[in-house]
Design an enzyme around this catalytic site. Structure first.
Site, mmCIF file in Angstrom:
data_model
loop_
_atom_site.group_PDB
_atom_site.id
_atom_site.type_symbol
_atom_site.label_atom_id
_atom_site.label_comp_id
_atom_site.label_asym_id
_atom_site.label_seq_id
_atom_site.Cartn_x
_atom_site.Cartn_y
_atom_site.Cartn_z
ATOM 1 N N ARG A 163 0.839 -1.215 0.000
ATOM 2 C CA ARG A 163 0.000 0.000 0.000
ATOM 3 C C ARG A 163 0.871 1.262 0.000
ATOM 4 N NH1 ARG A 163 -3.493 -3.601 2.506
ATOM 5 N NH2 ARG A 163 -5.363 -3.874 1.218
ATOM 6 N N ASP A 192 -0.618 -6.458 -3.751
ATOM 7 C CA ASP A 192 -2.029 -6.142 -3.482
ATOM 8 C C ASP A 192 -2.600 -5.433 -4.701
ATOM 9 O OD1 ASP A 192 -4.550 -5.442 -2.077
ATOM 10 O OD2 ASP A 192 -3.431 -6.075 -0.318
ATOM 11 N N HIS A 263 -7.061 -9.552 -3.873
ATOM 12 C CA HIS A 263 -6.057 -8.492 -3.671
ATOM 13 C C HIS A 263 -4.948 -8.655 -4.716
ATOM 14 C CE1 HIS A 263 -7.535 -6.517 -0.015
ATOM 15 N NE2 HIS A 263 -7.892 -7.706 0.422
ATOM 16 N N ASP A 326 -7.360 -13.881 1.564
ATOM 17 C CA ASP A 326 -8.461 -13.140 2.191
ATOM 18 C C ASP A 326 -9.222 -12.315 1.163
ATOM 19 O OD1 ASP A 326 -5.990 -11.599 1.992
ATOM 20 O OD2 ASP A 326 -7.177 -9.948 2.805
ATOM 21 N N GLU A 327 -10.412 -11.928 1.531
ATOM 22 C CA GLU A 327 -11.216 -10.929 0.813
ATOM 23 C C GLU A 327 -11.162 -11.129 -0.709
ATOM 24 O OE1 GLU A 327 -11.221 -7.231 3.942
ATOM 25 O OE2 GLU A 327 -9.566 -7.254 2.515
ATOM 26 N N TRP A 393 -7.768 -13.843 11.384
ATOM 27 C CA TRP A 393 -7.862 -12.379 11.523
ATOM 28 C C TRP A 393 -9.272 -11.914 11.804
ATOM 29 C CZ3 TRP A 393 -10.030 -8.653 8.027
ATOM 30 C CH2 TRP A 393 -10.554 -9.175 6.837
ATOM 31 N N TYR A 418 -4.686 -5.359 15.347
ATOM 32 C CA TYR A 418 -4.649 -4.453 14.195
ATOM 33 C C TYR A 418 -4.077 -3.106 14.615
ATOM 34 C CZ TYR A 418 -6.116 -7.639 10.727
ATOM 35 O OH TYR A 418 -6.097 -8.669 9.831
ATOM 36 N N PHE A 419 -2.761 -3.038 14.509
ATOM 37 C CA PHE A 419 -2.071 -1.840 14.981
ATOM 38 C C PHE A 419 -2.251 -0.665 14.015
ATOM 39 C CE2 PHE A 419 1.262 -4.569 17.485
ATOM 40 C CZ PHE A 419 0.257 -4.975 18.356
ATOM 41 N N ASP A 420 -3.018 -0.890 12.916
ATOM 42 C CA ASP A 420 -3.375 0.262 12.065
ATOM 43 C C ASP A 420 -4.603 0.987 12.627
ATOM 44 O OD1 ASP A 420 -5.120 -1.860 11.427
ATOM 45 O OD2 ASP A 420 -5.220 -1.341 9.297
ATOM 46 N N TRP A 468 -1.075 -2.695 8.761
ATOM 47 C CA TRP A 468 -1.559 -2.484 7.394
ATOM 48 C C TRP A 468 -1.265 -1.060 6.969
ATOM 49 C CZ3 TRP A 468 -2.306 -6.644 4.794
ATOM 50 C CH2 TRP A 468 -2.723 -7.805 5.433
ATOM 51 N N GLU A 470 -2.520 1.195 4.544
ATOM 52 C CA GLU A 470 -3.335 2.199 3.832
ATOM 53 C C GLU A 470 -3.103 3.609 4.367
ATOM 54 O OE1 GLU A 470 -4.517 -0.743 4.914
ATOM 55 O OE2 GLU A 470 -6.241 -1.442 3.739
HETATM 56 C C1 TNX Z 1 -8.222 -6.302 5.983
HETATM 57 S S1 TNX Z 1 -6.516 -8.472 7.321
HETATM 58 C C2 TNX Z 1 -7.264 -6.798 5.136
HETATM 59 C C3 TNX Z 1 -6.205 -5.905 4.607
HETATM 60 C C4 TNX Z 1 -6.429 -4.489 5.032
HETATM 61 C C5 TNX Z 1 -6.827 -4.452 6.494
HETATM 62 C C6 TNX Z 1 -6.963 -3.079 7.062
HETATM 63 C C7 TNX Z 1 -6.655 -8.969 5.883
HETATM 64 C C8 TNX Z 1 -6.332 -10.349 5.722
HETATM 65 N N1 TNX Z 1 -7.103 -8.146 4.908
HETATM 66 O O1 TNX Z 1 -6.147 -6.013 3.206
HETATM 67 O O2 TNX Z 1 -5.247 -3.770 4.823
HETATM 68 O O3 TNX Z 1 -8.060 -5.127 6.639
HETATM 69 O O4 TNX Z 1 -7.124 -3.099 8.451
#
Ligand code: TNX
Length: 543
Positions: A163, A192, A263, A326-327, A393, A418-420, A468, A470
């Site tokens: 990012r 990503d 991603h 993920d996602e 997560w 989640y230290f972001d 993370w 962003e």
């Molecule tokens: C979820 S944690 C994501 C990341 C993002 C993050 C932001 C994970 C496996 N996927 O792509 O950066 O949330 O908190």
């Protein structure tokens, strides 16, 4: 008087270390004086021990501001002696023994024993935290005895140069800081939708196209673009080799993460034929989750994933290779003729099973290179592949299910790791992704869910704190969000559960700020009014 540092005693007897050792006590007698004549002596001439001695001089130079000599002859002088002792802690499991050490400080000598160079290295980090000033330009170490080994084997942090790129020199600094708090795994989120950050020889467009984005979300208004080209930014293979060696010398394993199949937008911008629709695509200029992912019905796309992982395995010696997972919205797969044909041919009913099918190919490929596959907990959805390790997560449910099924797990729940997310509230806090995880919440985290049996609990390898990227524009932000929370997690991961004590930790943390200053870490300074950085009300998560 003998005062063992266990539980609250860690604070009462003034032991300054973070993380707190398993056992530590001050002993009687005068302190050991560090002088310009003090030599770090390595007994045995293994290269790995000499390397630890070099690191010891680095660590002590940071505190005492002169460079200690190193040598291999222990003339019985007032030295710091590093020695391998294979008989130490015979009852511990191998992984724990490998990181254990014993430190004994008296007026005349500092003796450090361990079964491996890693154990000696850990002991050196403890020793560095015990050095205190003894008048102008003078330093000493109070006489003491320490016996120590970690509670968990995966003590990790994640950085996200996909990012916002973090230059190799910055990663080195971060590794140094991690190592001084006994972290041993650094996961690098290398790819990503918004950037591909690792040179892959077979697919040069990944970095030619995938490491540049037209613009990024604007500070303060994330829906708008900032109008500034970002990139090309990536690590060359030579830079990766150099980083791996640097981290190895500090006993930190770099765990590469290549996101498959979601991603994956930067790769699709470079090679749109790997998608279900054929594109075209651009490297994304906003954060979030993208609908276009790798086409699992396309043999070339599967071959691509293996080729990339093959080059990654050549570069990173890590036992674990992270495949993301993920996602990944599977909507494109639902209407893609190739994906549907694959599902039919393989007898798969749901698209989640197609992701499992893909993971199976990746897992077999990684196993053929002697590696283990790890992925985010979505890899459970279509059924876990046989050897998969799960990084949990979305809470701990995925981790619990995986451990119950006999799979190894790294816990990394959004609730604590989640230290972001924000660590404090108020107008002075910088923009961030949202959420609220104060220091004491991190410190309260118990990695082993009570529901697991003793044997299932063995599958909890450890925990990872994620930075993370962003809303972390560079190293200063990484450090502001990472510290001091990473010190709380370091203690969760290293110290015995029974010695966990917030008041003791906060007392010792005050002393660690000077160490973080020496390491030039831009940590969040404690509030005058609320020294624990404690806030009150959580904000809603805003992604
Ligand atoms: C979820 S944690 C994501 C990341 C993002 C993050 C932001 C994970 C496996 N996927 O792509 O950066 O949330 O908190």
């Amino acid at each position: 008087m003998i005062a063992w540092a266990a539980g609250a005693a860690g604070q009462e007897n003034g032991m300054p270390m973070v993380p707190l050792p398993v056992e530590a006590r001050w002993s009687e007698g005068a302190p050991f004086q560090l002088t310009s004549a003090t030599t770090v002596v390595c007994v045995g001439d293994a290269a790995a021990i000499r390397e630890v001695a070099a690191r010891a001089t680095d660590a002590l130079r940071l505190v005492a501001s002169w460079t200690l000599k190193t040598g291999s002859a222990d003339g019985g002088g007032s030295n710091i002696v590093l020695r391998l002792d294979r008989s130490l802690f015979p009852d511990l499991p191998d992984w724990q023994r490998a990181e254990s050490y014993r430190l004994s400080v008296s007026a005349t000598r500092v003796e450090l024993f361990a079964t491996t160079a890693h154990g000696l290295f850990n002991g050196v980090q403890t020793l560095a935290q015990l050095v205190s000033p003894a008048g102008t330009g003078q330093w000493q170490v109070r006489a003491c005895d320490v016996k120590d080994y970690p509670r968990f084997q995966w003590r990790g942090l994640l950085l996200d140069p996909a990012r916002h790129f973090l230059p190799p020199e910055y990663l080195k600094k971060f590794i140094e800081v991690m190592a001084s708090y006994k972290y041993n795994q650094l996961q690098l989120h290398l790819t990503d939708d918004q950037g591909w950050r690792i040179e892959i020889k077979k697919y040069p467009r990944l970095t030619e196209i995938g490491s540049v984005r037209k613009e990024s979300p604007r500070h303060g208004d994330r829906e708008q673009g900032d109008g500034r080209v970002d990139g090309p930014f990536f690590y060359t293979q030579d830079q990766i080799r150099d980083l791996v060696a640097y981290a190895q010398a500090r006993h930190v394993t770099l765990v590469p993460e290549i996101e498959i199949p979601g991603h994956f937008g930067a790769a699709l911008a470079a090679y749109p034929e790997l998608s279900c629709t054929g594109g075209p695509f651009e490297v994304q200029t906003r954060w979030g989750v993208q609908p276009d992912i790798l086409c699992a019905g396309n043999d070339d796309a599967v071959a691509f994933a293996k080729d990339v992982l093959g080059e990654v395995c050549e570069l990173f010696p890590s036992q674990f290779i992270h495949i993301g997972g993920d996602e990944a919205p599977r909507n494109r797969w639902k209407v893609c003729p190739k994906c549907q044909a694959r599902m039919k041919a393989e007898g798969l009913k749901q698209e989640a099973q197609l992701q499992t099918w893909l993971n199976h190919r990746l897992e077999e490929f990684l196993a053929s290179k002697g590696r283990r596959m790890i992925g985010w907990d979505e890899i459970l959805e279509g059924g876990l592949t046989p050897g998969a390790v799960v990084m949990s997560w979305r809470g701990t449910r995925g981790g619990i299910a995986a451990a119950q099924a006999g799979h190894d797990v790294v816990m990394s729940p959004t609730s604590h790791c989640y230290f972001d997310n924000a660590q404090a509230q108020g107008p002075a806090e910088p923009e961030c992704i949202g959420g609220f995880i104060p220091l004491d919440k991190v410190y309260s985290y118990e990695p082993v869910p009570a529901i697991l049996s003793a044997s299932q609990s063995q599958h909890i390898l450890g925990v990872q704190g994620n930075l993370w990227g962003e809303y972390l524009w560079g190293g200063k932000d990484v450090e502001y969000f990472g510290f001091p929370r990473a010190l709380a997690l370091a203690e969760v991961l290293w110290s015995p559960a029974k010695s966990r004590n917030l008041a003791s930790f906060l007392g010792r943390l005050d002393g660690q700020y000077a160490h973080l200053d020496r390491l030039r870490v831009n940590y969040r300074k404690p509030d005058a009014a609320a020294p624990s950085n404690r806030g009150t009300e959580p904000k809603a998560q805003a992604k």
